[in-house]
Design an enzyme around this catalytic site. Sequence first.
Site, short mmCIF file in Angstrom:
data_model
loop_
_atom_site.label_atom_id
_atom_site.label_comp_id
_atom_site.label_asym_id
_atom_site.label_seq_id
_atom_site.Cartn_x
_atom_site.Cartn_y
_atom_site.Cartn_z
N GLY A 165 -26.10 9.85 -17.57
CA GLY A 165 -24.87 10.51 -17.13
C GLY A 165 -23.71 9.54 -17.05
N ARG B 231 -49.12 3.83 -24.26
CA ARG B 231 -49.51 4.39 -22.97
C ARG B 231 -50.48 5.56 -23.10
NH1 ARG B 231 -43.50 4.02 -20.15
NH2 ARG B 231 -43.48 1.74 -20.08
#
Lengths: 224, 544
Positions: free
Chosen positions: B13, B282
Amino acid sequence: MKVKILRQQFPSSEPYWEIFEYDGPENNSVAGVLDYINYHDDIADITGRKTTRIGWECSCLQGICGSCAMVINGRPALACETFVKDLKGKDIEIRPLQKFPVIKDLITDRSSIQENLMKTNIYIGEYQPSGEEEHLHQYTAAKCLKCGLCLEVCPNYVDGRTFYGAAFANDCYLVSARNHTKAKEIGKVYDAHFGNACSKSLSCMDVCPMNIPTIASVARLNRK
Amino acid sequence: MKDVIVIGSGIAGMSCAVRCAQMGVHVTLVSPFPSERSQSVMAAGGINAVLPEPEEGDSIASHIADTLKGSGYLAGEKAVTGLCEGAGGIIAFLERIGTVFSRDASGRPMRRAFGGQSHKRTYYCGASTGKQIVSALVMEVRRFEAAGLIERKLRCCFHSALIRDGACYGALLFDETSWQLISLCADALVIATGGQNALFGKTTGSTQCDGYAAGRLFMQGAVLKNLEFIQYHPTTLETPQKKMLVSEAARGEGGRLFYLENGRRVYFMEDKFGPGGNLMTRDVVSREICRTGKEVFLDVSFLGRKAIDERLPEVRDLCARYRGIDIAKDPIPVVPSVHFFMGGLAVHLNHETSIRDLFAIGECASMYHGANRLGGNSLLAALYSGFVAAEEIAARPGKESWPDFSGDLKREEAALKLGMSSESSFPVMYIRDMLAETMRDHLGIVRSEESLAKGLEEIDYYLSVAERIRYDSSVLPYFNYSITGILTIARATLQCARARTESRGAHIRSDYPETDPGRQFATLVSFDQGGCRVWLDKEHIYES
């Protein structure tokens, strides 16, 4: 274990104490205790009287966002990294930070921290460091959570109208270290809102969850 | 001057807001909390980039290749190429605004190894890279606040978008100070609200990221993508309040995973994948930990106290504070936990969603990570996507007129008032807790048709309850009105997982264990008269 909480329903309403019974895990943090009281079952105080859920703020729950700053057994601290087993005495007393307006229960309006930095133009602008940079101290100073614990404990900080406290001083250091052309301007606002009034009790450093050595920022700013 | 509303003030943002402001676009930056409380501060490990003088043999082409491979070949090549080519500029920007990178003796930023990468290319700031970037960006935002180009709106939550005929004209926001809905018009609306953590209760991330905005926009017509791909981080530490992330930096610095068998350490990742086994992606490491069926440990003690103090102080402090473990002496018990959502709002290359002038950036947008994200690529994508959206918005002509949304405001105000008018004996927070239990039970690392169907049944029940209950007056109205959006995105997630009848990246099906080359496409899902329509993006609509 009894948990005594200073509550307040609205910014303009009167605060009052409410006591809860806590029978959850002993290795919980105070954040965990609040969660347990709020949502383990319908919420009732120690007498069994139904009450409203306790307002408090959290985000990271691991001591790096500063949301859950409050006063626990008289000491300003983050609830998520204060553990029940480490607290002295058999009961817990929790109240909101006193130097900020209460919004609800343990939620306070700390926006004055950012507003003061805004008012005094604490931003780098153009990156122009002077000479060798002290990356380690900059790294540590930039970890400030703006949680307000340092202001709560500070004997000089009242309500942030004139004296802005340690959170402000560390950001002043960051700007003057990174833009030498702004150092003079920063020096002036630093003196006006920190340097001239800080009595060096250094209590800010005792409660800082990031262990920021504000004294090191102060020494560098005073040198200029 | 053009006006943009950005919802969410984390790294994505703020990067969008700063880039807009640099180009003279006015930004209203909306968030319930200041940026210091955002999930971005929790990003520990680092940010990937191939800079001049890379590790020998590394190149931008390798970064692209590693990202595509890590994604199970579901991430779009054009998007990933843009991301990796833009990385150098992002690091330069971060240095210019004062991000304190860890540096070597000659002053150059240092890099570490991260999972699934052919070379060391993860630049970092100790183990608090996200926090250091947030601190630098907050100051840069402040510079534009002073110039009147960015205006922060704090204690404000997203309610819904103002949409008419497939285009977005602004947003309805809930103001926590006045307890009123406010209507705000703009030339564009940018969503930067992070991942849908609340589906799983407490994850490694922030309790503030709940997926409501994406869920609500989905109900308003936005297409979602790849929801079934949820990253379980392989190394988290269990504590009474949550599972806390043990940064991938611990393995990047040499950390070894093992379990005990008859008192002997079995280094199962190295046994199966060779010396680099601990640094597999991962998804692979989480799957292998799950397969051991045993308590798994991560050992860094052999690095010695000095190296740990220098390179992993945050990991050291976390383990000491929350579990009393001295990592210089003892191994860390680790479990996989929900960490990142590869799926979210479907966006085109310019980060516009299926609705005109509605953009999504950062974790709530699905773009660069496909079926599995590489460590160090999320900070990069957060910043890069913010820039891309800002540049697109600045280049477009502003709107000339706005439709009248006063009817929408009145309708939503009435709904909110009705909800708040009485107390519920079935508080919304219990529904959130039950949802989390359902998702943990039925959308774990390994899924099956039977389990997913059961999960859907449970969510349908919660949805039927949520529509009937009145609000819990002792929690913020946001928690009440957000529940349907959150349940709806949860439902869509299970539907996507059910539709993908193969195993790929982070999506593992016990009943479909193989990867199906015929399904090498993104999943798309749209809201269709209360239900979900799921299909594969075979035309690559969202790669252009």
